[in-house]
Design an enzyme around this catalytic site. Structure first.
Site, PDB file in Angstrom:
ATOM      1  N   HIS A   1       0.750  -1.401  -0.001  1.00  0.00           N
ATOM      2  CA  HIS A   1      -0.138  -0.085  -0.079  1.00  0.00           C
ATOM      3  C   HIS A   1       1.003   1.000   0.027  1.00  0.00           C
ATOM      4  O   HIS A   1       2.208   1.229   0.366  1.00  0.00           O
ATOM      5  CB  HIS A   1      -0.811   0.168   1.197  1.00  0.00           C
ATOM      6  CG  HIS A   1      -0.409   0.322   2.504  1.00  0.00           C
ATOM      7  ND1 HIS A   1      -0.367  -0.518   3.334  1.00  0.00           N
ATOM      8  CD2 HIS A   1       0.094   1.576   2.992  1.00  0.00           C
ATOM      9  CE1 HIS A   1       0.237  -0.039   4.361  1.00  0.00           C
ATOM     10  NE2 HIS A   1       0.453   1.263   4.363  1.00  0.00           N
TER      11      HIS A   1
ATOM     12  N   ARG B   1      -2.415  11.482   3.742  1.00  0.00           N
ATOM     13  CA  ARG B   1      -3.156  12.292   4.659  1.00  0.00           C
ATOM     14  C   ARG B   1      -4.361  12.823   4.202  1.00  0.00           C
ATOM     15  O   ARG B   1      -4.147  13.496   3.254  1.00  0.00           O
ATOM     16  CB  ARG B   1      -2.404  12.874   5.539  1.00  0.00           C
ATOM     17  CG  ARG B   1      -1.235  11.938   6.463  1.00  0.00           C
ATOM     18  CD  ARG B   1      -0.458  12.909   7.157  1.00  0.00           C
ATOM     19  NE  ARG B   1       0.768  12.140   7.828  1.00  0.00           N
ATOM     20  CZ  ARG B   1       0.677  11.150   8.799  1.00  0.00           C
ATOM     21  NH1 ARG B   1      -0.423  10.994   9.159  1.00  0.00           N
ATOM     22  NH2 ARG B   1       1.751  10.470   9.034  1.00  0.00           N
TER      23      ARG B   1
ATOM     24  N   GLU C   1      -3.996   3.797   1.414  1.00  0.00           N
ATOM     25  CA  GLU C   1      -4.262   3.950   2.996  1.00  0.00           C
ATOM     26  C   GLU C   1      -4.780   5.409   2.958  1.00  0.00           C
ATOM     27  O   GLU C   1      -3.752   6.259   2.937  1.00  0.00           O
ATOM     28  CB  GLU C   1      -3.330   3.461   3.752  1.00  0.00           C
ATOM     29  CG  GLU C   1      -3.399   3.837   5.042  1.00  0.00           C
ATOM     30  CD  GLU C   1      -2.263   3.570   6.086  1.00  0.00           C
ATOM     31  OE1 GLU C   1      -2.152   4.123   7.112  1.00  0.00           O
ATOM     32  OE2 GLU C   1      -1.381   2.835   5.777  1.00  0.00           O
TER      33      GLU C   1
ATOM     34  N   ASN D   1      -6.445  12.401  10.354  1.00  0.00           N
ATOM     35  CA  ASN D   1      -5.911  12.862  11.655  1.00  0.00           C
ATOM     36  C   ASN D   1      -6.991  13.653  12.481  1.00  0.00           C
ATOM     37  O   ASN D   1      -7.286  14.660  11.884  1.00  0.00           O
ATOM     38  CB  ASN D   1      -4.684  13.610  11.704  1.00  0.00           C
ATOM     39  CG  ASN D   1      -3.352  12.850  11.523  1.00  0.00           C
ATOM     40  OD1 ASN D   1      -3.225  11.650  12.018  1.00  0.00           O
ATOM     41  ND2 ASN D   1      -2.602  13.201  10.392  1.00  0.00           N
TER      42      ASN D   1
ATOM     43  N   HIS E   1       2.900  11.303  -7.128  1.00  0.00           N
ATOM     44  CA  HIS E   1       1.727  11.029  -7.602  1.00  0.00           C
ATOM     45  C   HIS E   1       1.397   9.463  -7.415  1.00  0.00           C
ATOM     46  O   HIS E   1       2.460   8.764  -7.427  1.00  0.00           O
ATOM     47  CB  HIS E   1       1.366  11.546  -9.146  1.00  0.00           C
ATOM     48  CG  HIS E   1       2.196  10.829 -10.232  1.00  0.00           C
ATOM     49  ND1 HIS E   1       3.341  11.485 -10.670  1.00  0.00           N
ATOM     50  CD2 HIS E   1       1.657   9.580 -10.715  1.00  0.00           C
ATOM     51  CE1 HIS E   1       3.706  10.198 -11.511  1.00  0.00           C
ATOM     52  NE2 HIS E   1       2.836   9.534 -11.642  1.00  0.00           N
TER      53      HIS E   1
ATOM     54  N   GLU F   1      -2.535  10.340 -11.379  1.00  0.00           N
ATOM     55  CA  GLU F   1      -2.365  10.059 -12.888  1.00  0.00           C
ATOM     56  C   GLU F   1      -3.097   9.042 -13.460  1.00  0.00           C
ATOM     57  O   GLU F   1      -3.280   7.678 -12.916  1.00  0.00           O
ATOM     58  CB  GLU F   1      -0.878   9.657 -13.140  1.00  0.00           C
ATOM     59  CG  GLU F   1      -0.483   9.487 -14.784  1.00  0.00           C
ATOM     60  CD  GLU F   1       0.820   9.197 -14.928  1.00  0.00           C
ATOM     61  OE1 GLU F   1       1.511   9.536 -16.127  1.00  0.00           O
ATOM     62  OE2 GLU F   1       1.636   8.863 -13.804  1.00  0.00           O
TER      63      GLU F   1
END
Length: 131
Positions: A6, A10, A53, A57, A72, A122
């Site tokens: 993965h 954030r 993922e 927060n 990217h 992309e």
């Protein structure tokens, strides 16, 4: 041999990000882990074992500064022209389609679209090295 599983980014608004990745790329929540200070949301689809993922927060209200070092994330599709039109119709603003031909012959056809947090995604036509 190591197996790539993965990548993590954030995000500020979990629902908005989950909706974007589902609508644009068919990624759905494979697992969601909630902790006191943050939530991890793993997105996937049947095209690949690799997951994206999303880390959320809790209590954060300011957008993340992506800086000048972020690269990217890339997805391949069967028909990049149709995907460009579809993502446009969804109300997102993909950049123009590019025929990448550094030596005179087109070796890739792609476009970029920004996710809700400004990450560049992309979208590449399948074929050649991207099967």
């Amino acid at each position: 041999m190591a197996k790539y599983v993965h990548s993590m980014i954030r995000v500020l608004d979990e629902a908005r990000s989950v909706e974007f990745y589902d609508r644009c790329f068919g990624l759905t929540v494979a697992e969601r882990l909630d902790f006191p200070d943050f939530t991890l949301v793993y997105l996937s689809n049947g095209e690949s074992e690799t997951e994206l993922e999303l880390t959320v927060n809790k209590g954060r209200s300011d957008p993340y500064a992506l800086g000048d070092g972020y690269g990217h994330v890339a997805f391949t599709v069967d028909d990049v022209d149709a995907e460009h039109a579809r993502i446009t119709d969804l109300g997102y603003a993909p950049r123009k389609l590019v025929d990448f031909a550094p030596g005179g012959e087109v070796i890739a056809r792609f476009f970029f679209v920004a996710d809700p947090d400004g990450y560049q995604i992309e979208v590449i036509q399948r074929g050649g090295r991207y099967r």
